[in-house]
Enzyme design. Structure first.
Site, PDB file in Angstrom:
ATOM      1  N   LYS A  26      10.208  15.591   7.581  1.00 56.17           N
ATOM      2  CA  LYS A  26       9.925  16.985   7.951  1.00 56.17           C
ATOM      3  C   LYS A  26      11.228  17.715   8.264  1.00 56.17           C
ATOM      4  O   LYS A  26      11.477  18.824   7.777  1.00 56.17           O
ATOM      5  CB  LYS A  26       8.980  17.010   9.156  1.00 56.17           C
ATOM      6  CG  LYS A  26       8.505  18.410   9.516  1.00 56.17           C
ATOM      7  CD  LYS A  26       7.408  18.380  10.587  1.00 56.17           C
ATOM      8  CE  LYS A  26       6.123  17.834  10.034  1.00 56.17           C
ATOM      9  NZ  LYS A  26       4.931  18.212  10.763  1.00 56.17           N
ATOM     10  N   ARG A  96       7.117  18.613  17.112  1.00 58.11           N
ATOM     11  CA  ARG A  96       6.392  17.803  16.108  1.00 58.11           C
ATOM     12  C   ARG A  96       7.199  16.566  15.757  1.00 58.11           C
ATOM     13  O   ARG A  96       8.424  16.574  15.769  1.00 58.11           O
ATOM     14  CB  ARG A  96       6.188  18.595  14.816  1.00 58.11           C
ATOM     15  CG  ARG A  96       5.146  19.687  14.863  1.00 58.11           C
ATOM     16  CD  ARG A  96       4.988  20.285  13.463  1.00 58.11           C
ATOM     17  NE  ARG A  96       3.867  21.193  13.354  1.00 58.11           N
ATOM     18  CZ  ARG A  96       3.971  22.514  13.512  1.00 58.11           C
ATOM     19  NH1 ARG A  96       5.138  23.048  13.805  1.00 58.11           N
ATOM     20  NH2 ARG A  96       2.918  23.288  13.376  1.00 58.11           N
ATOM     21  N   GLY A 105      -0.909  12.912  10.139  1.00 55.93           N
ATOM     22  CA  GLY A 105      -1.793  12.806  11.302  1.00 55.93           C
ATOM     23  C   GLY A 105      -1.593  11.583  12.164  1.00 55.93           C
ATOM     24  O   GLY A 105      -2.360  11.348  13.092  1.00 55.93           O
ATOM     25  N   MET A 107       1.066  10.733  14.095  1.00 53.58           N
ATOM     26  CA  MET A 107       1.783  10.900  15.354  1.00 53.58           C
ATOM     27  C   MET A 107       1.506  12.280  15.938  1.00 53.58           C
ATOM     28  O   MET A 107       0.778  13.071  15.373  1.00 53.58           O
ATOM     29  CB  MET A 107       3.263  10.626  15.137  1.00 53.58           C
ATOM     30  CG  MET A 107       3.494   9.139  14.847  1.00 53.58           C
ATOM     31  SD  MET A 107       5.208   8.759  14.625  1.00 53.58           S
ATOM     32  CE  MET A 107       5.611   9.780  13.231  1.00 53.58           C
ATOM     33  N   ARG A 350       6.517  18.718   1.801  1.00 54.14           N
ATOM     34  CA  ARG A 350       6.793  17.290   1.558  1.00 54.14           C
ATOM     35  C   ARG A 350       6.138  16.936   0.239  1.00 54.14           C
ATOM     36  O   ARG A 350       5.220  17.634  -0.217  1.00 54.14           O
ATOM     37  CB  ARG A 350       6.229  16.426   2.682  1.00 54.14           C
ATOM     38  CG  ARG A 350       4.731  16.560   2.885  1.00 54.14           C
ATOM     39  CD  ARG A 350       4.255  15.802   4.111  1.00 54.14           C
ATOM     40  NE  ARG A 350       2.845  16.059   4.404  1.00 54.14           N
ATOM     41  CZ  ARG A 350       2.248  15.750   5.542  1.00 54.14           C
ATOM     42  NH1 ARG A 350       2.930  15.176   6.495  1.00 54.14           N
ATOM     43  NH2 ARG A 350       0.975  16.013   5.728  1.00 54.14           N
ATOM     44  N   HIS A 466      -8.033  15.310   7.658  1.00 52.93           N
ATOM     45  CA  HIS A 466      -7.462  13.962   7.849  1.00 52.93           C
ATOM     46  C   HIS A 466      -8.137  12.957   6.921  1.00 52.93           C
ATOM     47  O   HIS A 466      -7.481  12.179   6.237  1.00 52.93           O
ATOM     48  CB  HIS A 466      -7.652  13.538   9.317  1.00 52.93           C
ATOM     49  CG  HIS A 466      -7.229  12.128   9.584  1.00 52.93           C
ATOM     50  ND1 HIS A 466      -8.106  11.068   9.550  1.00 52.93           N
ATOM     51  CD2 HIS A 466      -6.011  11.604   9.819  1.00 52.93           C
ATOM     52  CE1 HIS A 466      -7.443   9.956   9.796  1.00 52.93           C
ATOM     53  NE2 HIS A 466      -6.169  10.246   9.965  1.00 52.93           N
ATOM     54  N   ARG A 573      -8.048 -21.361 -16.791  1.00 54.32           N
ATOM     55  CA  ARG A 573      -8.434 -22.469 -15.906  1.00 54.32           C
ATOM     56  C   ARG A 573      -9.657 -23.163 -16.496  1.00 54.32           C
ATOM     57  O   ARG A 573     -10.757 -22.609 -16.449  1.00 54.32           O
ATOM     58  CB  ARG A 573      -8.764 -21.949 -14.510  1.00 54.32           C
ATOM     59  CG  ARG A 573      -7.713 -21.049 -13.879  1.00 54.32           C
ATOM     60  CD  ARG A 573      -8.277 -20.430 -12.603  1.00 54.32           C
ATOM     61  NE  ARG A 573      -7.438 -19.404 -12.022  1.00 54.32           N
ATOM     62  CZ  ARG A 573      -7.489 -18.114 -12.361  1.00 54.32           C
ATOM     63  NH1 ARG A 573      -8.315 -17.681 -13.306  1.00 54.32           N
ATOM     64  NH2 ARG A 573      -6.721 -17.238 -11.750  1.00 54.32           N
ATOM     65  N   SER A 776       5.361 -22.916 -15.774  1.00 50.26           N
ATOM     66  CA  SER A 776       4.632 -21.779 -15.227  1.00 50.26           C
ATOM     67  C   SER A 776       4.568 -22.007 -13.718  1.00 50.26           C
ATOM     68  O   SER A 776       4.070 -23.041 -13.270  1.00 50.26           O
ATOM     69  CB  SER A 776       3.224 -21.713 -15.817  1.00 50.26           C
ATOM     70  OG  SER A 776       2.541 -20.618 -15.265  1.00 50.26           O
ATOM     71  N   GLY A 778       3.122 -21.843 -10.341  1.00 53.31           N
ATOM     72  CA  GLY A 778       1.830 -21.593  -9.681  1.00 53.31           C
ATOM     73  C   GLY A 778       2.114 -21.211  -8.241  1.00 53.31           C
ATOM     74  O   GLY A 778       2.097 -22.059  -7.346  1.00 53.31           O
ATOM     75  N   THR A 779       2.396 -19.939  -8.023  1.00 52.01           N
ATOM     76  CA  THR A 779       2.902 -19.541  -6.701  1.00 52.01           C
ATOM     77  C   THR A 779       1.832 -19.539  -5.609  1.00 52.01           C
ATOM     78  O   THR A 779       2.169 -19.496  -4.430  1.00 52.01           O
ATOM     79  CB  THR A 779       3.579 -18.150  -6.774  1.00 52.01           C
ATOM     80  OG1 THR A 779       2.701 -17.242  -7.431  1.00 52.01           O
ATOM     81  CG2 THR A 779       4.898 -18.230  -7.519  1.00 52.01           C
ATOM     82  N   CYS A 843       2.114 -17.657 -12.744  1.00 51.72           N
ATOM     83  CA  CYS A 843       0.679 -17.406 -12.963  1.00 51.72           C
ATOM     84  C   CYS A 843      -0.123 -17.337 -11.671  1.00 51.72           C
ATOM     85  O   CYS A 843      -1.343 -17.315 -11.702  1.00 51.72           O
ATOM     86  CB  CYS A 843       0.085 -18.454 -13.904  1.00 51.72           C
ATOM     87  SG  CYS A 843       0.159 -20.114 -13.215  1.00 51.72           S
ATOM     88  N   TYR A 863       7.843 -13.991 -18.473  1.00 51.89           N
ATOM     89  CA  TYR A 863       6.583 -13.250 -18.317  1.00 51.89           C
ATOM     90  C   TYR A 863       5.995 -13.471 -16.931  1.00 51.89           C
ATOM     91  O   TYR A 863       6.356 -14.420 -16.220  1.00 51.89           O
ATOM     92  CB  TYR A 863       5.560 -13.666 -19.393  1.00 51.89           C
ATOM     93  CG  TYR A 863       5.022 -15.073 -19.228  1.00 51.89           C
ATOM     94  CD1 TYR A 863       3.906 -15.327 -18.419  1.00 51.89           C
ATOM     95  CD2 TYR A 863       5.612 -16.153 -19.881  1.00 51.89           C
ATOM     96  CE1 TYR A 863       3.422 -16.606 -18.255  1.00 51.89           C
ATOM     97  CE2 TYR A 863       5.125 -17.443 -19.726  1.00 51.89           C
ATOM     98  CZ  TYR A 863       4.025 -17.672 -18.910  1.00 51.89           C
ATOM     99  OH  TYR A 863       3.539 -18.942 -18.737  1.00 51.89           O
TER     100      TYR A 863
END
Length: 888
Positions: A26, A96, A105, A107, A350, A466, A573, A776, A778-779, A843, A863
């Site tokens: 602001k 403000r 809205g 704060m 803004r 709001h 899978r 690959s 697998g996270t 993946c 990828y």
């Protein structure tokens, strides 16, 4: 000495638009608007550094701040020709907040600061209007007692409602000067009675109380929740803006309004906004009075008069300012303005919050208008926002019982059970219930419930209320200002048109694009992505280098993903196929078999079914790579556990219940995630993977021989932690694959690789790469095994960890780049050191989360793979990763 205060006014500003980190959004924009010659009331900004110091020093201000504020207040006085706290010619100010990221809205704000029993007489002398002066005074007490003194706002609201009832009026504007003067006295009594202290009379005490409240509001619960949902760091802090007041509530030649330079719901290029005559800014967004449209572009019979007709000169000036702002900022702006005695003032600009649909349209239109480049357009759309575009809307052919109509505040469709409080919405979501949050109007305290709900319905408030602004930012469906409903919190119900009563727990459907509210659940249809979206994604694909595949187990999901631009399957899978219909019986028969011969007999029944699955997927993905993961879960997952289910299965399979029970008990594991699953299962029972490899290769050979396909099946062996496991299973797979190729007499290239999902696999990736042609990552499991967290159980405490800043975010949602990410990076580097042409992908679900996709780009993966609906998100994030790289 540090500079903590920056002045702006009369065409001069010490700050600039690019100083958001220091001045907040602001403050930076007020300085910028002043510099480009727009009418901005004089003021000053206290920097975000003060907020940081305030919290570092146990809520004490840095040395020298008070003197600097006094000096800058003097500059405003000189410019405005008024004096703060002076009885004869008083200056009033607003205080403000303004963080560097927009937090609508969240704060606190105080208007009309500087009023007391002496200065109010000065305001009467200045304006010649006692009603206006006492209206400003009563508003100030209401705001200040709530924001600064911590009093419940309902206590004073109740006194005002009683006054209106006594007078037999409905609107605040119908109270006269004597009524408002009396309210001031009643309000002050109530403050002393409730808080045990008088309302502050000294303007300096008021000013520092308000400044402290704004800095304090940075750590209020609703601001903390908003920051958590929008990944805004707490250490950024907020700035405070102190600005000379201009008044929209001095009579019929005064007004206040909120506008967007384009439609924030659709992106359409027309001036969109609302205003109120004889009002202050809070009135427009609070929903107390129904706002009026600023222009006639979409005027319908019965609509309230537009500003274009009521205040035509000011409207034309505002239209010119709209053009200046869009050209200057090169983005859609959300503006606040006040008109005092026919003079227009700008209070804020803004970058406007917008829906995904609007974000895409505005970005594409601005390229065609020559305002921005294609690259800038690609950076304008947040990848997560695309989620909104990719989800269903109401089926136009479905029957629907419309019970009310409000404003279409945020598009999309949502069904759920009615709840009436934000807390109820949050609790219901925790146990998996879909709910619609129904409120008279929402306030920033409701944000946690809005986030948890499927959609939001409010009885009051306009398109800039709001509820509307926050819902659009969250991508939630919202119908606002629905005057057709009467909400009764006490009875936990609302009454719709024709007296229809809807109780808590009843299911309703909202259409955020039309504003309709319907009884029951209405079916939805899948989105169609054409036009602007297609054009933007064309630019995206021209920029990105990272390929995007999908995680899909059926031909249907594969087709959905391909339609969304997937470039192959990164994870199919196979176990999901085992649960269907009659095949689950064959799988159970295989598990219960006492010997190899019995298992092979059961597997022979499954083989044609698996082959059929692969034929369907290969056909949909014609010409694109398909990675198929061999069986991963432990065998007990395919068997029932409850006694009644076991008895029924025993009868169906014609085996004694005791035998079945004993088998289930023998397969029981204390920690199945780390147990007999994945490649370990195939080391013990190689015939399972033999069957799957045969099904894959028979499907590929058949399509190559009979339909002229080009296919390179990628066979993935899961959960390898030791290279010897992979060496054994790779030889088995080659033996089966080559035998099938010989039987069909065709040439097929195939790859055998593994999933890196254990820390040991990443640490020994150089060895594993000797036996793998692709990795690959697998996270999902790599995150579980690195953190020592169970994804299924961590939900109980992970939110607390994120809330308390112990974790920056949920590591199952966004990849932990410092820990898990380093294992992925190490796996890539070690693997490619052994095999330079090693194909690398990811993946886990992280493959569809923007920050994780960008990380994958930076470490050189080929990828990412994600669920079908997240494919466009990954494509956009991959393009943004390239553009962000170029900025460094």
């Amino acid at each position: 000495m540090a500079k903590y205060v920056y002045f702006f006014g009369n065409g001069q500003a010490e700050g600039r638009g690019d100083m958001k980190n220091l001045l907040g959004g602001k403050g930076a924009n007020l300085a910028e608007m002043t510099s480009i010659g727009l009418p901005v009331p004089a003021g000053f900004t206290i920097t975000t550094e003060v907020c940081t110091e305030f919290y570092k020093n146990d809520r004490n201000y840095p040395a020298g701040l008070k003197a600097e504020v006094a000096e800058h207040l003097g500059r405003i006085e000189a410019m405005m020709g008024k004096k703060f706290g002076d009885a004869a010619n008083p200056l009033l100010v607003s205080v403000r907040s303004g963080a560097r990221a927009s937090m609508p809205g969240m704060m606190d704000t105080v208007l009309n600061l500087g009023l007391n029993d002496r200065t109010v007489e000065g305001i009467i002398a200045q304006s010649g209007d006692p009603r206006f002066a006492f209206d400003a005074y009563r508003r100030f007490i209401q705001m200040y007692s709530d924001v600064v003194m911590g009093m419940h706002k309902e206590e004073l609201d109740h006194i005002m409602e009683q006054m209106k009832e006594r007078k037999g009026v409905h609107l605040d504007t119908e109270l006269d000067a004597d009524d408002l003067k009396q309210l001031v006295t009643l309000f002050k009594h109530k403050v002393r009675e409730s808080l045990g202290q008088p309302f502050p009379d000294d303007p300096q005490e008021q000013l520092w109380g308000a400044i402290g409240a704004v800095f304090g509001s940075w750590m209020n619960p609703r601001a903390i929740t908003y920051r958590r949902l929008n990944n805004i760091p707490a250490e950024w802090g907020t700035a405070v803006n102190v600005q000379s007041m201009v008044f929209g509530n001095m009579g019929s030649d005064c007004a206040t309004g909120v506008a967007f330079t384009r439609d924030p719901s659709t992106g359409e290029n027309y001036f969109y906004g609302e205003y109120l005559v004889n009002a202050q800014g809070e009135d427009v967004v609070a929903g107390i009075r129904t706002p009026q449209p600023i222009n006639k572009a979409k005027h319908k019979p019965g609509d309230l008069p537009a500003m274009e007709d009521v205040l035509p000169d000011c409207y034309q000036q505002l239209v010119k300012i709209r053009e200046i702002l869009e050209k200057h900022y090169k983005d859609m702006q959300d503006i606040e303005f006040t008109i005092e005695k026919h003079k227009l003032y700008m209070l804020q600009t803004r970058n406007g919050k917008r829906t995904a649909k609007a974000a895409v349209k505005i970005a594409v239109d601005m390229v065609h208008e020559g305002l921005i480049s294609k690259e800038q357009a690609v950076m304008r759309v947040a990848p997560e926002q695309l989620d909104q575009l990719l989800h269903p809307s109401l089926d136009p052919k479905a029957p629907k019982q419309v019970i009310a109509k409000g404003l279409p505040a945020s598009p999309g469709a949502a069904s759920g059970q009615v709840v009436f409080s934000a807390d109820e919405a949050e609790e219901a979501a925790k146990i998996g219930l879909k709910v619609i949050l129904v409120r008279v109007e929402t306030s920033p305290e409701d944000i946690h419930g809005m986030h948890a709900a499927q959609g939001i319905l409010t009885a009051r408030g306009g398109m800039t209320s709001h509820a509307a602004v926050v819902a659009r930012g969250m991508g939630k469906c919202c119908v606002a200002g629905c005057g057709d409903i009467k909400v009764d919190y006490k009875a936990q119900q609302f009454t719709a048109k024709g007296g229809l009563v809807v109780k808590k727990g009843d299911v309703i459907t909202l259409d955020g694009s039309s504003g309709e509210v319907m009884m029951g659940q209405v079916p939805t249809v899948q989105p169609e992505l054409t036009g602007d979206f297609g054009q933007l994604m064309g630019w995206v694909d021209g920029i990105r280098r990272l390929k995007v595949r999908t995680n899909a187990d059926t031909p249907h999901d594969s087709q959905v993903a391909r339609d969304f631009g997937a470039e192959g399957i990164g994870l199919c899978r196979t176990e999901h196929m085992f649960f269907e219909g009659e095949r689950i019986m064959a799988v159970r028969e295989m598990i219960l078999a006492a010997d190899l011969e019995g298992r092979q007999k059961a597997l022979a029944k499954i083989l044609p079914m698996q082959k059929g699955d692969f034929l369907g997927i290969f056909r949909v993905m014609k010409g694109l790579p398909v990675t198929i993961r061999l069986l991963d879960p432990p065998l007990h997952e395919f068997l029932p556990h409850a006694d009644a289910e076991l008895e029924a299965l025993a009868k169906e399979m014609n085996v004694p219940a005791a035998t079945l029970k004993a088998k289930v008990e023998s397969l029981h594991e204390f920690n199945p995630m780390l147990g007999h699953r994945g490649c370990r299962l195939a080391i013990t029972f190689p015939e399972i993977y033999d069957m799957q490899v045969r099904a894959i290769m028979e499907a590929a050979c058949e399509l190559i021989r009979n339909e002229g396909f080009e296919i390179v099946p990628e066979i993935m062996i899961p959960l390898v932690g030791e290279v010897k496991e992979l060496a054994v299973l790779r030889q088995n797979a080659i033996r089966v694959a080559d035998a099938v190729i010989a039987e069909y007499g065709v040439k097929v290239k195939y790859l055998i690789g593994t999933m890196i999902e254990l820390p040991r696999a990443a640490l020994t990736a150089d060895e594993i790469a000797k036996e793998a042609e692709f990795f690959s990552f697998g996270t999902n499991d790599l995150t579980q095994t690195t953190y020592g967290l169970s994804r299924d159980d961590a939900g109980k405490f992970l939110p607390y960890y994120v809330e308390k800043d112990l974790y920056p975010n949920d590591p199952f949602v966004a990849l932990d780049q410092v820990g898990v990410g380093m294992l992925v990076k190490m796996g890539c580097e070690k693997g490619r050191a052994t095999r330079p042409d090693l194909k690398l992908g990811i993946c886990g679900e992280h493959g569809g989360e923007a920050s994780s996709v960008k990380f994958c780009h930076r470490i050189g993966l080929d990828y990412v793979s994600c669920s079908p609906f997240r494919v466009p998100i990954a494509r956009l994030a991959a393009a943004q990763a390239v553009l962000e790289e170029g900025k460094k």
